[in-house]
Motif scaffolding. Structure first.
Motif, PDB file in Angstrom:
ATOM      1  N   PRO A 281       0.826  -1.206   0.000  1.00 37.97           N
ATOM      2  CA  PRO A 281       0.000   0.000   0.000  1.00 37.97           C
ATOM      3  C   PRO A 281       0.866   1.263   0.000  1.00 37.97           C
ATOM      4  N   ARG A 282       0.248   2.352  -0.379  1.00 37.48           N
ATOM      5  CA  ARG A 282       0.937   3.634  -0.470  1.00 37.48           C
ATOM      6  C   ARG A 282       1.563   4.023   0.866  1.00 37.48           C
ATOM      7  N   PHE A 283       0.793   3.926   1.926  1.00 35.37           N
ATOM      8  CA  PHE A 283       1.292   4.350   3.238  1.00 35.37           C
ATOM      9  C   PHE A 283       2.455   3.473   3.693  1.00 35.37           C
ATOM     10  N   ALA A 284       2.335   2.163   3.526  1.00 36.45           N
ATOM     11  CA  ALA A 284       3.396   1.250   3.942  1.00 36.45           C
ATOM     12  C   ALA A 284       4.677   1.482   3.122  1.00 36.45           C
ATOM     13  N   SER A 285       4.530   1.772   1.827  1.00 38.31           N
ATOM     14  CA  SER A 285       5.701   2.050   0.985  1.00 38.31           C
ATOM     15  C   SER A 285       6.460   3.265   1.501  1.00 38.31           C
ATOM     16  N   GLY A 286       5.704   4.321   1.826  1.00 38.51           N
ATOM     17  CA  GLY A 286       6.344   5.523   2.345  1.00 38.51           C
ATOM     18  C   GLY A 286       7.031   5.286   3.674  1.00 38.51           C
ATOM     19  N   VAL A 287       6.410   4.503   4.537  1.00 35.94           N
ATOM     20  CA  VAL A 287       6.999   4.214   5.852  1.00 35.94           C
ATOM     21  C   VAL A 287       8.322   3.466   5.703  1.00 35.94           C
ATOM     22  N   LEU A 288       8.457   2.626   4.686  1.00 33.78           N
ATOM     23  CA  LEU A 288       9.704   1.886   4.467  1.00 33.78           C
ATOM     24  C   LEU A 288      10.767   2.739   3.763  1.00 33.78           C
ATOM     25  N   VAL A 289      10.350   3.551   2.802  1.00 38.33           N
ATOM     26  CA  VAL A 289      11.321   4.296   1.978  1.00 38.33           C
ATOM     27  C   VAL A 289      11.956   5.438   2.758  1.00 38.33           C
ATOM     28  N   ILE A 290      11.196   6.172   3.540  1.00 32.30           N
ATOM     29  CA  ILE A 290      11.737   7.344   4.239  1.00 32.30           C
ATOM     30  C   ILE A 290      12.900   6.972   5.164  1.00 32.30           C
ATOM     31  N   PRO A 291      12.816   5.945   6.013  1.00 35.61           N
ATOM     32  CA  PRO A 291      13.981   5.586   6.836  1.00 35.61           C
ATOM     33  C   PRO A 291      15.187   5.153   6.009  1.00 35.61           C
ATOM     34  N   LEU A 292      14.951   4.479   4.885  1.00 36.69           N
ATOM     35  CA  LEU A 292      16.061   4.071   4.026  1.00 36.69           C
ATOM     36  C   LEU A 292      16.780   5.282   3.431  1.00 36.69           C
ATOM     37  N   LEU A 293      16.029   6.307   3.061  1.00 33.68           N
ATOM     38  CA  LEU A 293      16.656   7.527   2.541  1.00 33.68           C
ATOM     39  C   LEU A 293      17.520   8.193   3.608  1.00 33.68           C
ATOM     40  N   TRP A 294      17.023   8.240   4.835  1.00 30.33           N
ATOM     41  CA  TRP A 294      17.801   8.853   5.914  1.00 30.33           C
ATOM     42  C   TRP A 294      19.031   8.016   6.261  1.00 30.33           C
ATOM     43  N   PHE A 295      18.921   6.708   6.163  1.00 31.72           N
ATOM     44  CA  PHE A 295      20.096   5.856   6.386  1.00 31.72           C
ATOM     45  C   PHE A 295      21.162   6.143   5.335  1.00 31.72           C
ATOM     46  N   TYR A 296      20.751   6.279   4.084  1.00 28.70           N
ATOM     47  CA  TYR A 296      21.693   6.587   2.999  1.00 28.70           C
ATOM     48  C   TYR A 296      22.352   7.951   3.233  1.00 28.70           C
ATOM     49  N   THR A 297      21.558   8.918   3.659  1.00 30.15           N
ATOM     50  CA  THR A 297      22.097  10.253   3.929  1.00 30.15           C
ATOM     51  C   THR A 297      23.125  10.208   5.056  1.00 30.15           C
ATOM     52  N   ALA A 298      22.825   9.462   6.099  1.00 30.43           N
ATOM     53  CA  ALA A 298      23.763   9.340   7.214  1.00 30.43           C
ATOM     54  C   ALA A 298      25.025   8.602   6.799  1.00 30.43           C
ATOM     55  N   ALA A 299      24.873   7.514   6.045  1.00 33.38           N
ATOM     56  CA  ALA A 299      26.025   6.700   5.645  1.00 33.38           C
ATOM     57  C   ALA A 299      26.971   7.466   4.746  1.00 33.38           C
ATOM     58  N   THR A 300      26.458   8.410   3.954  1.00 29.79           N
ATOM     59  CA  THR A 300      27.301   9.161   3.025  1.00 29.79           C
ATOM     60  C   THR A 300      27.816  10.466   3.607  1.00 29.79           C
ATOM     61  N   GLY A 301      27.650  10.662   4.916  1.00 27.21           N
ATOM     62  CA  GLY A 301      28.341  11.770   5.569  1.00 27.21           C
ATOM     63  C   GLY A 301      27.531  13.003   5.868  1.00 27.21           C
ATOM     64  N   TRP A 302      26.205  12.942   5.838  1.00 25.29           N
ATOM     65  CA  TRP A 302      25.356  14.086   6.199  1.00 25.29           C
ATOM     66  C   TRP A 302      25.738  15.352   5.420  1.00 25.29           C
ATOM     67  N   GLN A 303      25.893  15.230   4.116  1.00 26.70           N
ATOM     68  CA  GLN A 303      26.204  16.403   3.301  1.00 26.70           C
ATOM     69  C   GLN A 303      24.993  17.344   3.276  1.00 26.70           C
TER      70      GLN A 303
END
Length: 806
Positions: A281-303
């Protein structure tokens, strides 16, 4: 209000600007803030009006608290102004990163790390301490040092260096904007000790290590394209050496290596497509994608660009999850507000300004450019689309995509080039075409890398295919960036614009694209504005033509003198330093002052520390004429340089006493000079500008000074510039008696130690009661000459003025 956060962030940013220019104690600001808040609670009719000053006061207070010395354990209270040996304990704020530097065609590695200090030992006595420092270490550290690790480090701590000359990179301010006021230099990795038995890196580090291994699967070697793929996808900055990044910087495509909207949007799009294809579902997709984006941002150095993009994408996905419409400007303002509340110093950093200004420019300028695109592609509105020939429909579709790419590139370039000129001293017209070519290739390379990472754990053979694809796209980008910067007029080095230039440019741009400049009701205002702009730039052009600057650059044991009279044809460089000095000081200084071509270069003698980089200067700036004396020096580098210069017809010119080099008279040496030391055969120049006489002595030693005195009695000068001879002292008493200067500039250096002014020299010159400036302490010295008088500025803040008597 359709965009309420835009007004909020503007008010808050106004407070940050006020804090930058007006230093007020945080207690006073907090008291004023509570008073306004109380007033707003009591007087309901004033609330709407008090909101904006309260927001500005919030920003003002936040920045004041971040920069003010509050804690008694602050490192700024505990450490002296001079460098000292210390040992510090603290926690690594990030995993140490490596940098590669190329000096004399030899690679050298250095490790940088940010440390949050909690204890400091001076002379063996430990005390609590608080503050962030930057730790620099030659070589590389073991993998057991990572973010969050408690460590103990010994070294020399000092304030970061100030710029070597006007226009050069201000490393001290750059670090201070990040809350770092001290730099600890270690002699080797052996100075590091772990205070914890934990050897397991954090999840982000393990992800990056796995990702680098996955992206290299199947590729035969770790070559330049692969390293740049790591940089673009994972934020691995080690690959971006000066030589590698130069064509991307000059072509205006360096932004592809910053984790930005392109990366975040592509990752979000791929993840969303996968999850939606799995019937989530739309809501579940967003709940999974948003934390993954923040993990990627953190892993690449918080630019900053990554944080901005992730916040905006979070807002976009959140609105999509809740089926709420989004607004680009409002999302951009919300991202800026969150970042500036957490770290108000970001407002003054180049990465934040460029990241937000490019997106802002695209948001504001694209509607007008899209209207122009639609007008160019318009067909008969009464003709049904089905009646158009198939080739015409296909051509229109292709042209629409191409013109949209060009419009985005043009909007980003219009909004960002003044900032690029200010921070990087570059104006790159080729950016328009380069971005149209490289950004789609970068998207393809990034998509290939993401495909490789998704398949790497369970379909390695598909991952290898993606890796070859990404490598191919990056290789194409390398070739294109290197090719386009070779085109005539691809880029120019420019001096940084002033505050007035920013106001005039962006005001004019807004007036043109918003249509205000073409409205009849604004015609008188537009005419007045145009007259004001023409008058302002006419006045500034006239002032520049009547201003001559002379800058003395200390260069690691040598020195150079750059003279500019406001006209490109009137520039003269006297000496240039060795190859390292040319690469890291002389050329960056000349580029920062808009020098793309050098009419004249004078080499005073054969010391490699003064002239070893002459051919590098010629290669970079296409020198018209190189002047030397007729004396032959024994230096092998000098002889090779002269041989290379003589191979280019008309480039090398020999001068003798009585000749002139661009308005500077040659006083010494005669061709018959045969002193055994090169210093005693140094070229001596004298010039007079607006009645101010200047004497450039180079490194002339005592025997050479005596010969100069015997050759001429007319040595009177207001300002004398001298380096340090190898075996004697500069400007002896007999020579000073003839010169009778008002100011003496001694070009000495911290390293090597033999190029420091001795105590005996300082004592002798101090007895003359003449102002003496030593570049070892003062840094570069700039002399500004005008018809009304002269002004002297040193990088340590010292200033002198002399008004001309009518």
């Amino acid at each position: 209000m359709n965009r309420p956060l835009v007004s909020v962030v503007l008010a808050y940013a106004t407070g940050l600007l006020l804090a930058q220019y007006f230093q007020v104690p945080p207690g006073v600001l907090l008291g004023l803030g509570f008073f306004l808040l109380l007033l707003a609670l009591v007087r309901e009719n004033l609330r709407a009006h008090l909101l904006w000053p309260l927001l500005a006061l919030l920003g003002w207070t936040n920045l004041a608290v971040h920069t003010r010395i509050i804690s008694p354990q602050d490192l700024r209270r505990l450490l002296a102004a001079e460098p000292e040996m210390v040992t510090v304990r603290g926690t690594l704020m990030e995993t140490p990163g490596e940098r590669v530097y190329l000096r004399d065609e030899t690679e050298s590695w250095r490790t940088l790390a940010r440390l949050n200090v909690n204890a400091l030992a001076q002379n063996g006595n430990w005390r609590p301490a608080a503050g962030q420092i930057l730790v620099t270490t030659p070589g590389t550290l073991p993998a057991e040092f990572f973010r969050g690790q408690p460590v103990e480090i010994a070294g020399v701590i000092a304030r970061p260096p100030v710029p070597g000359a006007e226009g050069l990179f201000d490393y001290r301010t750059f670090l201070q904007r990040q809350g770092i006021y001290y730099q600890l230099k270690c002699y080797s990795p052996d100075e590091w000790q772990r205070l914890s038995t934990n050897t397991t890196p954090p999840l982000g580090d393990r992800f990056l290590a796995w990702s680098k291994t996955t992206l290299s699967q199947g590729l035969p070697e770790t070559d330049e394209p692969l390293k740049l793929l790591w940089a673009m996808t994972l934020g691995w900055r080690t690959a971006l050496t000066g030589e590698v990044s130069a064509p991307f910087m000059q072509s205006g495509t360096m932004h592809i290596f910053a984790i930005s909207g392109m990366h975040i949007a592509l990752i979000a799009g791929i993840l969303m497509a996968i999850l939606r294809a799995a019937q989530l579902p739309r809501f579940a997709s967003g709940v999974l994608v948003i934390p993954l984006l923040w993990f990627y941002t953190a892993a690449t150095g918080w630019q900053p660009s990554a944080i901005r993009s992730t916040i905006m994408m979070t807002m976009v996905i959140g609105g999509w999850m809740l089926k709420r419409p989004g607004n680009l400007l409002n999302s951009l303002a919300g991202a800026a507000l969150i970042i500036l509340v957490c770290d108000p110093q970001q407002l003054f950093q180049a990465s934040f300004q460029l990241s937000f200004f490019v997106v802002l420019s695209i948001a504001l300028l694209m509607p007008a450019l899209e209207k122009l695109r639609d007008r160019l592609l318009a067909v008969d509105p009464l003709l049904p689309r089905e009646l158009l020939p198939r080739w015409r429909r296909g051509l229109n579709a292709v042209l629409r995509v191409g013109l949209t790419w060009l419009a985005v590139s043009f909007a980003a370039w219009l909004g960002s080039w003044p900032l690029c000129a200010y921070y990087f001293h570059l104006f790159s017209p080729v950016t328009l075409l380069a971005n149209v070519l490289i950004v789609p290739l970068a998207s393809a390379a990034l998509a290939s890398n993401l495909g490789s990472l998704i398949c790497g754990g369970w379909l390695p053979w598909i991952s290898e295919l993606f890796n070859y694809s990404g490598w191919f796209w990056m290789t194409l980008m390398l070739h294109i960036s290197r090719a386009v910067v070779k085109w005539p007029g691809a880029f120019f080095y420019v001096s940084g614009p002033a505050a007035a230039d920013f106001v005039i440019y962006y005001g004019t741009l807004f007036a043109l694209l918003s249509g205000v400049a073409f409205k009849r009701t604004w015609r008188i205002g537009v005419m007045i504005g145009l007259l004001f702009i023409a008058g302002f730039y006419g006045w500034r052009w006239h002032a520049a033509r009547q201003t001559t600057t002379l800058t003395v650059l200390p260069l690691n044991g040598g020195h150079a003198v750059f003279v500019s009279d406001g006209k490109p044809a009137g520039r003269l460089l006297v000496d240039c330093g060795d190859t390292n000095s040319v690469q890291f000081i002389t050329l960056p200084f000349l580029h920062a002052h808009g020098v793309n071509h050098l009419p004249r270069l004078a080499l005073t003698q054969g010391d490699v520390r003064d002239m070893g980089g002459a051919m590098a200067i010629d290669d970079a700036l296409a020198v018209d004429s190189v002047f030397t004396s007729a004396v032959r020096f024994r230096s092998s580098i000098y002889r090779r340089t002269i041989t290379a210069l003589d191979e280019k017809p008309g480039l090398h010119k020999t001068v003798n006493p009585g000749d002139a080099i661009g308005g500077w008279q040659v006083l010494y040496p005669p061709a018959a000079n045969h002193f055994p030391l090169a210093d005693d055969n140094s070229l001596v120049l004298r010039g007079e500008i607006y009645g101010v006489k200047m004497l450039l002595l180079s490194d002339l030693g005592r025997p050479g000074q005596a010969a100069l005195l015997n050759q001429t009695n007319d040595l009177r000068a207001d300002i004398v510039v001298a380096g340090l001879p190898e075996k004697s002292e500069p400007v002896g008493d007999a020579l000073l008696d003839k010169i009778q200067p008002q100011v003496i500039l001694i070009a000495d250096s911290e390293f090597p130690a033999t190029r420091r002014a001795t105590a005996a020299l300082r004592d002798r010159l101090s007895r003359r009661n003449i102002p003496v400036i030593y570049t070892r302490q003062a840094g570069a010295v700039t002399l500004i000459l005008r018809p009304t008088g002269w002004e002297l500025r040193a990088m340590d803040g010292r200033k002198m003025n002399h008004r001309r008597e009518n």
